[in-house]
Design an enzyme around this catalytic site. Structure first.
Site, mmCIF file in Angstrom:
data_model
loop_
_atom_site.group_PDB
_atom_site.id
_atom_site.type_symbol
_atom_site.label_atom_id
_atom_site.label_comp_id
_atom_site.label_asym_id
_atom_site.label_seq_id
_atom_site.Cartn_x
_atom_site.Cartn_y
_atom_site.Cartn_z
ATOM 1 N N ALA A 71 10.390 3.466 -7.576
ATOM 2 C CA ALA A 71 11.213 3.148 -8.748
ATOM 3 C C ALA A 71 10.520 3.536 -10.047
ATOM 4 O O ALA A 71 9.287 3.523 -10.141
ATOM 5 C CB ALA A 71 11.538 1.657 -8.763
ATOM 6 N N GLY A 116 9.670 2.765 -3.100
ATOM 7 C CA GLY A 116 10.969 3.384 -2.858
ATOM 8 C C GLY A 116 10.873 4.825 -2.414
ATOM 9 O O GLY A 116 11.779 5.340 -1.749
ATOM 10 N N GLU A 119 10.424 4.588 1.200
ATOM 11 C CA GLU A 119 11.697 4.119 1.764
ATOM 12 C C GLU A 119 12.716 5.254 1.891
ATOM 13 O O GLU A 119 13.506 5.282 2.840
ATOM 14 C CB GLU A 119 12.259 2.978 0.914
ATOM 15 C CG GLU A 119 11.477 1.686 1.100
ATOM 16 C CD GLU A 119 11.916 0.586 0.161
ATOM 17 O OE1 GLU A 119 12.350 -0.477 0.646
ATOM 18 O OE2 GLU A 119 11.835 0.779 -1.065
ATOM 19 N N GLU A 139 5.210 -3.037 -2.964
ATOM 20 C CA GLU A 139 6.065 -3.787 -3.889
ATOM 21 C C GLU A 139 5.565 -5.195 -4.204
ATOM 22 O O GLU A 139 5.717 -5.687 -5.323
ATOM 23 C CB GLU A 139 7.501 -3.857 -3.336
ATOM 24 C CG GLU A 139 8.305 -2.568 -3.500
ATOM 25 C CD GLU A 139 8.129 -1.595 -2.354
ATOM 26 O OE1 GLU A 139 8.937 -0.669 -2.249
ATOM 27 O OE2 GLU A 139 7.171 -1.767 -1.564
#
Length: 266
Positions: A71, A116, A119, A139
């Site tokens: 992110a 992310g 991910e 995270e």
């Protein structure tokens, strides 16, 4: 579908007849996923999902340093709680867009694939890395949890205990250990980039029946986690979609004719 750009930071390139490459193209920010970039990823995935000529999609990066660092925390630092809440559906659409692609997908990971970013790779069916790769879900070290599918996809890949250790410690894992732990599937040969290796794998996969590949992926995804009898029913339904297809007829004819199939893809 030819080469297409989606917004400022995402593009799709075609390789031959059957392989598409979704390129994360924000190198100055190491592909940090902003709201605008998330929208672009989701739009590119929607177009790919609708394109029956694509047999395999490779997810790659134009950055020399990173696949994706997750992110965009600089953008998020300026967000109110309300802003963050409004951004959440955009982020989910990007990750589910990759996850829901109906054809086999291969992530080409070099450099950092964190949070992310990792991910996005986890949302692919296969992950190819090169020796520069560093992966992880850090995270909890910034006060959140993996929210792009990490808490669900990582246990399915490496088991619950291993996933818990990696998520709770927030540690980063280098390429060789990542292969050993199953965090990535293949390490590119010495001197070869992850992108080159991933595209080579994609080309090999794309030589097979487009209908068969999509049906096999559907059976693998839908059957995972079901009891055996229910999983076999999923497999049977997927088999029926292929058994009466043009691809099945062409595959059998090509085998008997000792020639390369010319797949109709229908």
């Amino acid at each position: 579908m030819g080469d297409v750009r989606y917004g400022e930071w995402v593009r799709v390139e075609r390789h031959g007849q059957r392989v598409a490459e979704l390129v994360l193209d924000r190198p100055a920010a190491m592909n940090a996923v902003s709201a605008a970039m998330a929208e672009a990823i989701a739009a590119a995935c929607a177009a790919l999902a609708a394109d029956r000529t694509v047999s395999v999609t490779v997810l790659s990066s134009s950055s020399e340093k990173a696949f994706c660092v997750g992110a965009d925390l600089k953008e998020r630092n300026a967000m109110s709680d309300a802003d963050l809440g409004r951004q959440r559906p955009l982020a989910r659409a990007a990750y589910t867009g990759v996850l829901d692609l109906p054809m086999p997908t291969v992530a080409a990971v070099h450099g950092y694939a964190l949070g992310g970013g990792y991910e996005l790779a986890l949302a692919c069916d296969l992950i190819v890395a090169d020796p520069t790769a560093v992966v992880g879900l850090p995270e909890v070290s910034v006060g959140v949890i993996p929210g792009g599918g990490g808490t669900q996809l990582l246990p399915r890949r490496v088991g619950a205990a291993r996933a818990a250790e990696l998520i709770f410690t927030a540690r980063r894992v280098a390429a060789q250990e990542a292969v050993t732990l199953g965090l990535v599937d293949r390490l590119a040969p010495e001197g070869e980039s992850a992108r080159t290796a991933a595209l080579g794998l994609a080309e090999a996969i794309a030589g097979n029946s487009p209908v068969g590949l999509r049906a096999a992926k559907r059976a693998l995804r839908l059957g995972h986690g079901l009891d055996l009898r229910a999983g076999l029913d999923v497999e049977d339904a997927a088999w029926r979609t292929v058994a009466f297809s043009g691809d099945r007829a062409e595959g059998v004819a090509a085998f008997n004719g000792k020639r390369t199939p010319d797949w109709p893809g229908e």
